[in-house]
Design a protein around this motif. Structure first.
Motif, PDB file in Angstrom:
ATOM      1  N   UNK A   1      -0.671  -2.270  -2.198  1.00 17.10           N
ATOM      2  CA  UNK A   1       0.193  -2.258  -3.379  1.00 17.10           C
ATOM      3  C   UNK A   1       0.842  -0.884  -3.486  1.00 17.10           C
ATOM      4  N   UNK A   2       2.147  -0.859  -3.660  1.00 18.05           N
ATOM      5  CA  UNK A   2       2.884   0.401  -3.754  1.00 18.05           C
ATOM      6  C   UNK A   2       3.612   0.438  -5.090  1.00 18.05           C
ATOM      7  N   UNK A   3       3.463   1.548  -5.785  1.00 16.51           N
ATOM      8  CA  UNK A   3       4.051   1.705  -7.108  1.00 16.51           C
ATOM      9  C   UNK A   3       4.903   2.965  -7.118  1.00 16.51           C
ATOM     10  N   UNK A   4       6.188   2.832  -7.356  1.00 16.05           N
ATOM     11  CA  UNK A   4       7.100   3.965  -7.448  1.00 16.05           C
ATOM     12  C   UNK A   4       7.128   4.436  -8.903  1.00 16.05           C
ATOM     13  N   UNK A   5       6.864   5.724  -9.108  1.00 17.22           N
ATOM     14  CA  UNK A   5       6.826   6.278 -10.454  1.00 17.22           C
ATOM     15  C   UNK A   5       8.239   6.479 -10.998  1.00 17.22           C
TER      16      UNK A   5
ATOM     17  N   UNK B   1       7.769  -1.989  -8.105  1.00 13.94           N
ATOM     18  CA  UNK B   1       6.499  -2.099  -7.399  1.00 13.94           C
ATOM     19  C   UNK B   1       6.562  -3.250  -6.411  1.00 13.94           C
ATOM     20  N   UNK B   2       5.736  -3.177  -5.384  1.00 15.50           N
ATOM     21  CA  UNK B   2       5.693  -4.277  -4.441  1.00 15.50           C
ATOM     22  C   UNK B   2       4.462  -4.180  -3.543  1.00 15.50           C
ATOM     23  N   UNK B   3       4.310  -5.201  -2.716  1.00 18.41           N
ATOM     24  CA  UNK B   3       3.237  -5.254  -1.730  1.00 18.41           C
ATOM     25  C   UNK B   3       3.820  -5.032  -0.345  1.00 18.41           C
ATOM     26  N   UNK B   4       3.072  -4.332   0.495  1.00 23.68           N
ATOM     27  CA  UNK B   4       3.468  -4.112   1.887  1.00 23.68           C
ATOM     28  C   UNK B   4       2.237  -4.351   2.756  1.00 23.68           C
ATOM     29  N   UNK B   5       2.470  -4.798   3.959  1.00 26.49           N
ATOM     30  CA  UNK B   5       1.363  -5.069   4.868  1.00 26.49           C
ATOM     31  C   UNK B   5       1.223  -3.913   5.844  1.00 26.49           C
TER      32      UNK B   5
ATOM     33  N   UNK C   1      -4.156 -10.582  -2.585  1.00 25.06           N
ATOM     34  CA  UNK C   1      -3.509  -9.272  -2.719  1.00 25.06           C
ATOM     35  C   UNK C   1      -2.654  -9.217  -3.980  1.00 25.06           C
ATOM     36  N   UNK C   2      -1.984 -10.319  -4.305  1.00 24.84           N
ATOM     37  CA  UNK C   2      -1.165 -10.357  -5.520  1.00 24.84           C
ATOM     38  C   UNK C   2      -2.016 -10.196  -6.765  1.00 24.84           C
ATOM     39  N   UNK C   3      -3.181 -10.818  -6.788  1.00 20.36           N
ATOM     40  CA  UNK C   3      -4.084 -10.690  -7.943  1.00 20.36           C
ATOM     41  C   UNK C   3      -4.579  -9.256  -8.094  1.00 20.36           C
ATOM     42  N   UNK C   4      -4.982  -8.653  -6.983  1.00 17.72           N
ATOM     43  CA  UNK C   4      -5.471  -7.274  -7.003  1.00 17.72           C
ATOM     44  C   UNK C   4      -4.343  -6.327  -7.408  1.00 17.72           C
ATOM     45  N   UNK C   5      -3.152  -6.537  -6.855  1.00 14.41           N
ATOM     46  CA  UNK C   5      -2.007  -5.679  -7.155  1.00 14.41           C
ATOM     47  C   UNK C   5      -1.618  -5.789  -8.631  1.00 14.41           C
TER      48      UNK C   5
END
Length: 64
Positions: free
Chosen positions: A14-18, A3-7, A43-47
């Protein structure tokens, strides 16, 4: 789970790969959710909340 964050357009997403074994159950390869903020620390807290829910769902689905 990777998982990671992208702008995107100034807003963090927030992007999550299954995992492969859950893709057929989820019906998609990845999930993306806007954090609705321009600030990385927020964003990190929300993600983290998003990823926590996704992790719990993944564990429940893996038990099936």
């Amino acid at each position: 789970m990777k998982s990671h964050l992208a702008r995107r357009g100034g807003i963090w997403c927030a992007r999550l790969v299954m995992p492969k074994h859950l893709r057929t159950l989820a019906g998609r390869r990845e999930f993306a959710q806007s954090t609705k903020t321009h600030e990385l620390h927020i964003a990190k807290l929300v993600a983290n909340r998003f990823f926590g829910v996704a992790t719990r769902l993944s564990r429940c689905a893996s038990r099936r």
